[in-house]
Write a protein that holds these residues in place. Sequence first.
Motif, PDB file in Angstrom:
ATOM      1  N   SER A 129       0.828  -1.208   0.000  1.00  0.00           N
ATOM      2  CA  SER A 129       0.000   0.000   0.000  1.00  0.00           C
ATOM      3  C   SER A 129       0.857   1.250   0.000  1.00  0.00           C
ATOM      4  O   SER A 129       2.001   1.243   0.455  1.00  0.00           O
ATOM      5  N   ARG A 130       0.282   2.311  -0.530  1.00  0.00           N
ATOM      6  CA  ARG A 130       0.940   3.625  -0.569  1.00  0.00           C
ATOM      7  C   ARG A 130      -0.061   4.661  -0.083  1.00  0.00           C
ATOM      8  O   ARG A 130      -1.187   4.719  -0.557  1.00  0.00           O
ATOM      9  N   GLY A 131       0.354   5.485   0.858  1.00  0.00           N
ATOM     10  CA  GLY A 131      -0.521   6.522   1.391  1.00  0.00           C
ATOM     11  C   GLY A 131       0.021   7.914   1.174  1.00  0.00           C
ATOM     12  O   GLY A 131      -0.480   8.878   1.740  1.00  0.00           O
ATOM     13  N   ASP A 132       1.055   8.042   0.354  1.00  0.00           N
ATOM     14  CA  ASP A 132       1.718   9.331   0.159  1.00  0.00           C
ATOM     15  C   ASP A 132       1.285  10.049  -1.122  1.00  0.00           C
ATOM     16  O   ASP A 132       1.917  11.010  -1.535  1.00  0.00           O
ATOM     17  N   ILE A 133       0.208   9.630  -1.729  1.00  0.00           N
ATOM     18  CA  ILE A 133      -0.228  10.201  -3.013  1.00  0.00           C
ATOM     19  C   ILE A 133      -1.308  11.250  -2.762  1.00  0.00           C
ATOM     20  O   ILE A 133      -2.298  10.991  -2.077  1.00  0.00           O
ATOM     21  N   ARG A 134      -1.100  12.414  -3.350  1.00  0.00           N
ATOM     22  CA  ARG A 134      -2.088  13.496  -3.213  1.00  0.00           C
ATOM     23  C   ARG A 134      -3.264  13.261  -4.143  1.00  0.00           C
ATOM     24  O   ARG A 134      -3.107  12.779  -5.259  1.00  0.00           O
ATOM     25  N   LEU A 135      -4.449  13.651  -3.678  1.00  0.00           N
ATOM     26  CA  LEU A 135      -5.652  13.599  -4.490  1.00  0.00           C
ATOM     27  C   LEU A 135      -5.507  14.659  -5.582  1.00  0.00           C
ATOM     28  O   LEU A 135      -5.179  15.808  -5.288  1.00  0.00           O
ATOM     29  N   PRO A 136      -5.706  14.308  -6.853  1.00  0.00           N
ATOM     30  CA  PRO A 136      -5.533  15.311  -7.908  1.00  0.00           C
ATOM     31  C   PRO A 136      -6.589  16.418  -7.811  1.00  0.00           C
ATOM     32  O   PRO A 136      -7.698  16.195  -7.318  1.00  0.00           O
ATOM     33  N   GLU A 137      -6.213  17.590  -8.288  1.00  0.00           N
ATOM     34  CA  GLU A 137      -7.137  18.725  -8.280  1.00  0.00           C
ATOM     35  C   GLU A 137      -8.086  18.621  -9.465  1.00  0.00           C
ATOM     36  O   GLU A 137      -7.817  17.907 -10.426  1.00  0.00           O
ATOM     37  N   GLY A 138      -9.191  19.315  -9.384  1.00  0.00           N
ATOM     38  CA  GLY A 138     -10.119  19.390 -10.504  1.00  0.00           C
ATOM     39  C   GLY A 138     -11.116  18.250 -10.536  1.00  0.00           C
ATOM     40  O   GLY A 138     -11.412  17.603  -9.524  1.00  0.00           O
ATOM     41  N   GLU A 139     -11.615  17.993 -11.734  1.00  0.00           N
ATOM     42  CA  GLU A 139     -12.689  17.017 -11.942  1.00  0.00           C
ATOM     43  C   GLU A 139     -12.273  15.598 -11.563  1.00  0.00           C
ATOM     44  O   GLU A 139     -13.060  14.854 -10.976  1.00  0.00           O
ATOM     45  N   LEU A 140     -11.047  15.207 -11.895  1.00  0.00           N
ATOM     46  CA  LEU A 140     -10.574  13.853 -11.583  1.00  0.00           C
ATOM     47  C   LEU A 140     -10.578  13.605 -10.076  1.00  0.00           C
ATOM     48  O   LEU A 140     -11.019  12.554  -9.608  1.00  0.00           O
ATOM     49  N   GLY A 141     -10.132  14.570  -9.304  1.00  0.00           N
ATOM     50  CA  GLY A 141     -10.113  14.435  -7.848  1.00  0.00           C
ATOM     51  C   GLY A 141     -11.510  14.325  -7.257  1.00  0.00           C
ATOM     52  O   GLY A 141     -11.746  13.505  -6.359  1.00  0.00           O
ATOM     53  N   THR A 142     -12.438  15.116  -7.745  1.00  0.00           N
ATOM     54  CA  THR A 142     -13.811  15.046  -7.228  1.00  0.00           C
ATOM     55  C   THR A 142     -14.472  13.732  -7.631  1.00  0.00           C
ATOM     56  O   THR A 142     -15.237  13.165  -6.848  1.00  0.00           O
ATOM     57  N   GLN A 143     -14.191  13.231  -8.843  1.00  0.00           N
ATOM     58  CA  GLN A 143     -14.739  11.941  -9.267  1.00  0.00           C
ATOM     59  C   GLN A 143     -14.239  10.805  -8.372  1.00  0.00           C
ATOM     60  O   GLN A 143     -15.019   9.940  -7.980  1.00  0.00           O
ATOM     61  N   ILE A 144     -12.956  10.806  -8.065  1.00  0.00           N
ATOM     62  CA  ILE A 144     -12.388   9.764  -7.202  1.00  0.00           C
ATOM     63  C   ILE A 144     -13.065   9.806  -5.837  1.00  0.00           C
ATOM     64  O   ILE A 144     -13.493   8.775  -5.301  1.00  0.00           O
ATOM     65  N   LYS A 145     -13.197  11.010  -5.280  1.00  0.00           N
ATOM     66  CA  LYS A 145     -13.775  11.157  -3.948  1.00  0.00           C
ATOM     67  C   LYS A 145     -15.245  10.724  -3.917  1.00  0.00           C
ATOM     68  O   LYS A 145     -15.654   9.958  -3.044  1.00  0.00           O
ATOM     69  N   THR A 146     -16.052  11.192  -4.865  1.00  0.00           N
ATOM     70  CA  THR A 146     -17.490  10.875  -4.847  1.00  0.00           C
ATOM     71  C   THR A 146     -17.742   9.402  -5.157  1.00  0.00           C
ATOM     72  O   THR A 146     -18.600   8.788  -4.521  1.00  0.00           O
ATOM     73  N   ARG A 147     -17.003   8.837  -6.105  1.00  0.00           N
ATOM     74  CA  ARG A 147     -17.210   7.428  -6.449  1.00  0.00           C
ATOM     75  C   ARG A 147     -16.731   6.498  -5.337  1.00  0.00           C
ATOM     76  O   ARG A 147     -17.301   5.443  -5.104  1.00  0.00           O
ATOM     77  N   PHE A 148     -15.662   6.895  -4.614  1.00  0.00           N
ATOM     78  CA  PHE A 148     -15.205   6.091  -3.478  1.00  0.00           C
ATOM     79  C   PHE A 148     -16.219   6.152  -2.335  1.00  0.00           C
ATOM     80  O   PHE A 148     -16.486   5.145  -1.681  1.00  0.00           O
TER      81      PHE A 148
END
Length: 175
Positions: A129-148
């Motif tokens: 596992s890796r926990g050091d990755i930042r959530l991308p800004e913009g539409e891609l980041g919001t899609q990842i957050k809402t779908r998760f």
Amino acid sequence: MPRKTKASKKTQKAAAAPIDVIDIDDDCEGGDAGASKTFPIQCSALRKSGHVMMKGQPCKIVEMSTSQPGKHGHAKVHIVGIDIFTGKKYEDFCPSTHTMSVPHVKREDYQVIGVWDECVNLLDNKGISRGDIRLPEGELGTQIKTRFEAEEELMVTLMTSMDRDMICGLKKLPK
């Protein structure tokens, strides 16, 4: 009886000097394999949609054109590239016979196992596992957050180059 020369006296003094003890643990902490982050390639061999280092940044080539050689000069290549991490546009002129640096760009798929404020927790196919990755800004980041948050099983594509990581793609986890 052997005769003592100046050279033999110097070697006797050097042999009598104390030997420094090196602590190996101090030398090994921050080491790497020494592999280069880029490799050289002739400018005329570069192609559109490939990668190149421009102004010290890894860029994807979006436009290339070659001028005719002048009376006393070489053919020049005009390269337009977009930074793969920031999206900033760069332009460069280079003689076609000169070499340019091309970054090593690696893409890997990871499963999303957690999303926090600005970070994403990822799991690769080996179970690391890796926990050091930042959530991308913009539409891609919001899609990842809402779908998760909707409890979808997601895969992201992580692009790595020049010791930097960035999530650049999203897809549903295959069953």
